[in-house]
Scaffold this motif. Structure first.
Motif, short mmCIF file in Angstrom:
data_model
loop_
_atom_site.label_atom_id
_atom_site.label_comp_id
_atom_site.label_asym_id
_atom_site.label_seq_id
_atom_site.Cartn_x
_atom_site.Cartn_y
_atom_site.Cartn_z
N GLY A 198 48.49 49.95 33.34
CA GLY A 198 47.48 50.15 34.38
C GLY A 198 46.18 50.72 33.85
N ASP A 199 46.25 51.60 32.86
CA ASP A 199 45.04 52.19 32.30
C ASP A 199 44.22 51.14 31.55
OD1 ASP A 199 45.69 54.70 33.36
OD2 ASP A 199 46.91 55.18 31.60
N GLU A 200 44.90 50.23 30.86
CA GLU A 200 44.19 49.15 30.15
C GLU A 200 43.53 48.20 31.14
OE1 GLU A 200 43.63 48.51 26.95
OE2 GLU A 200 44.84 50.07 26.05
N VAL A 201 44.25 47.85 32.21
CA VAL A 201 43.68 47.00 33.24
C VAL A 201 42.46 47.68 33.84
CG1 VAL A 201 44.07 45.93 35.50
CG2 VAL A 201 45.87 45.84 33.77
N ALA A 202 42.58 48.96 34.17
CA ALA A 202 41.47 49.72 34.74
C ALA A 202 40.27 49.72 33.81
CB ALA A 202 41.91 51.15 35.05
N GLU A 203 40.50 49.91 32.53
CA GLU A 203 39.40 49.93 31.55
C GLU A 203 38.67 48.59 31.54
OE1 GLU A 203 36.77 51.61 29.33
OE2 GLU A 203 38.56 52.80 29.74
N MET A 204 39.40 47.48 31.63
CA MET A 204 38.75 46.17 31.65
C MET A 204 37.95 45.96 32.93
SD MET A 204 41.49 43.64 29.85
CE MET A 204 40.28 42.36 29.49
N VAL A 205 38.51 46.38 34.07
CA VAL A 205 37.80 46.24 35.35
C VAL A 205 36.52 47.06 35.33
CG1 VAL A 205 37.90 46.71 37.82
CG2 VAL A 205 39.89 45.71 36.68
N VAL A 206 36.60 48.29 34.86
CA VAL A 206 35.43 49.16 34.85
C VAL A 206 34.40 48.69 33.83
CG1 VAL A 206 34.67 51.53 34.38
CG2 VAL A 206 36.65 51.11 35.85
N HIS A 207 34.85 48.13 32.71
CA HIS A 207 33.91 47.54 31.74
C HIS A 207 33.14 46.40 32.40
CE1 HIS A 207 32.25 46.15 27.96
NE2 HIS A 207 32.72 44.94 28.23
N PHE A 208 33.87 45.55 33.13
CA PHE A 208 33.21 44.46 33.85
C PHE A 208 32.22 45.02 34.87
CE2 PHE A 208 32.74 41.42 37.29
CZ PHE A 208 32.45 40.26 36.61
N ALA A 209 32.63 46.07 35.60
CA ALA A 209 31.76 46.68 36.61
C ALA A 209 30.48 47.23 35.98
CB ALA A 209 32.51 47.80 37.35
N ALA A 210 30.60 47.89 34.85
CA ALA A 210 29.43 48.45 34.18
C ALA A 210 28.49 47.34 33.71
CB ALA A 210 29.87 49.32 33.00
N THR A 211 29.06 46.28 33.16
CA THR A 211 28.25 45.15 32.70
C THR A 211 27.53 44.50 33.87
OG1 THR A 211 29.76 44.77 30.86
CG2 THR A 211 28.32 42.95 31.46
N LYS A 212 28.26 44.29 34.96
CA LYS A 212 27.68 43.66 36.16
C LYS A 212 26.58 44.55 36.75
CE LYS A 212 28.24 40.01 38.81
NZ LYS A 212 27.97 38.68 38.29
N ALA A 213 26.81 45.86 36.79
CA ALA A 213 25.80 46.79 37.31
C ALA A 213 24.53 46.74 36.47
CB ALA A 213 26.36 48.21 37.36
N ALA A 214 24.68 46.68 35.16
CA ALA A 214 23.52 46.59 34.28
C ALA A 214 22.76 45.28 34.50
CB ALA A 214 23.95 46.72 32.82
N GLU A 215 23.49 44.18 34.67
CA GLU A 215 22.84 42.89 34.94
C GLU A 215 22.08 42.92 36.26
OE1 GLU A 215 25.91 39.96 34.92
OE2 GLU A 215 26.19 40.08 32.75
N ARG A 216 22.69 43.51 37.28
CA ARG A 216 22.03 43.58 38.59
C ARG A 216 20.78 44.45 38.52
NH1 ARG A 216 27.53 44.18 42.25
NH2 ARG A 216 28.00 41.96 42.33
N ALA A 217 20.85 45.55 37.80
CA ALA A 217 19.69 46.43 37.65
C ALA A 217 18.56 45.70 36.93
CB ALA A 217 20.07 47.71 36.91
N GLU A 218 18.91 44.95 35.89
CA GLU A 218 17.91 44.19 35.14
C GLU A 218 17.28 43.11 36.02
OE1 GLU A 218 15.55 43.44 31.87
OE2 GLU A 218 16.93 45.09 32.19
N ALA A 219 18.11 42.46 36.83
CA ALA A 219 17.60 41.41 37.72
C ALA A 219 16.65 42.00 38.76
CB ALA A 219 18.76 40.69 38.40
N LYS A 220 16.95 43.20 39.26
CA LYS A 220 16.08 43.85 40.25
C LYS A 220 14.73 44.19 39.65
CE LYS A 220 19.49 45.84 43.36
NZ LYS A 220 20.10 47.07 43.88
N LYS A 221 14.71 44.49 38.34
CA LYS A 221 13.44 44.80 37.67
C LYS A 221 12.68 43.53 37.33
CE LYS A 221 15.06 47.24 34.26
NZ LYS A 221 15.25 48.11 33.11
N GLY A 222 13.30 42.38 37.57
CA GLY A 222 12.64 41.11 37.26
C GLY A 222 12.92 40.64 35.86
N GLY A 223 13.88 41.26 35.20
CA GLY A 223 14.23 40.85 33.85
C GLY A 223 15.28 39.77 33.84
N PHE A 224 15.77 39.48 32.68
CA PHE A 224 16.78 38.44 32.52
C PHE A 224 18.17 39.02 32.79
CE2 PHE A 224 19.97 36.41 29.76
CZ PHE A 224 19.91 35.13 30.28
#
Length: 183
Positions: free
Chosen positions: A140-166
């Protein structure tokens, strides 16, 4: 829910929506305590990193229109290998799938190739101590780590998109190597 039906939810720009597909059959037995542990670990880890994550469980009993509503607004599916992954056809490009397999065999690649072609990010987890006929015993901890890694990556992409970046969408694997997990 009115009449036992789900209401459509628009995709969220602020919360990562995760669906844990729960399967109870002998071949896919990922349910009960295993899912509880993965969900609790995911929610705790996401909270500790201040990442908003909304976890839902799909018990495999949804009507087709409810499945469409659920998966159109989903960012990440966590599921054992099997037909339940066909719900990924309703995901938006750039969504992710964590596919759990009993062993590292070719059949686990079938969904991955199709999902990548649809623009999804695919991560595979293998359980080297599991037999194909027994229940999934994923860490469960490994699964959680992968989910949260995806969440962090997605959050960074969304923040970049809001700033008008790629902000890249789809077709990119977050984890390049398959992880073998033990219970």
């Amino acid at each position: 829910t009115a009449g036992g039906s789900l209401a459509p939810r628009p995709p969220s720009e602020d919360v990562l929506r995760v669906v844990f597909q729960v399967r109870t059959g002998i071949h896919r037995g990922w349910n009960g305590e295993a899912v509880d542990h993965c969900q609790n670990a995911t929610e705790a880890l996401a909270e500790s990193r201040e990442l908003p994550v909304d976890v839902t469980r799909d018990l495999g009993k949804l009507r087709i229109q409810d499945a469409i509503f659920l998966y159109e607004a989903t960012d990440l599916i966590v599921a054992p290998h099997g037909a339940g992954l066909s719900n990924a056809v309703f995901l938006r490009a750039g969504s992710g799938v964590i596919e759990m397999c009993h062993t590292k065999t070719a059949f686990c690649r079938w969904f991955a190739d199709d999902l990548r072609a649809m623009g999804h990010r695919v991560m595979s987890l293998f359980c080297p101590t599991c037999s194909h006929r027994g229940p999934m015993r994923m860490d469960g901890d490994e699964v959680a780590e992968m989910v949260v890694h995806f969440a962090a990556t997605k959050a960074a992409e969304r923040a970049e998109a809001k700033k008008g970046g790629f902000a890249p969408e789809g077709g990119v694997d977050l984890v390049e190597e398959d992880k073998g997990l033990v219970s």
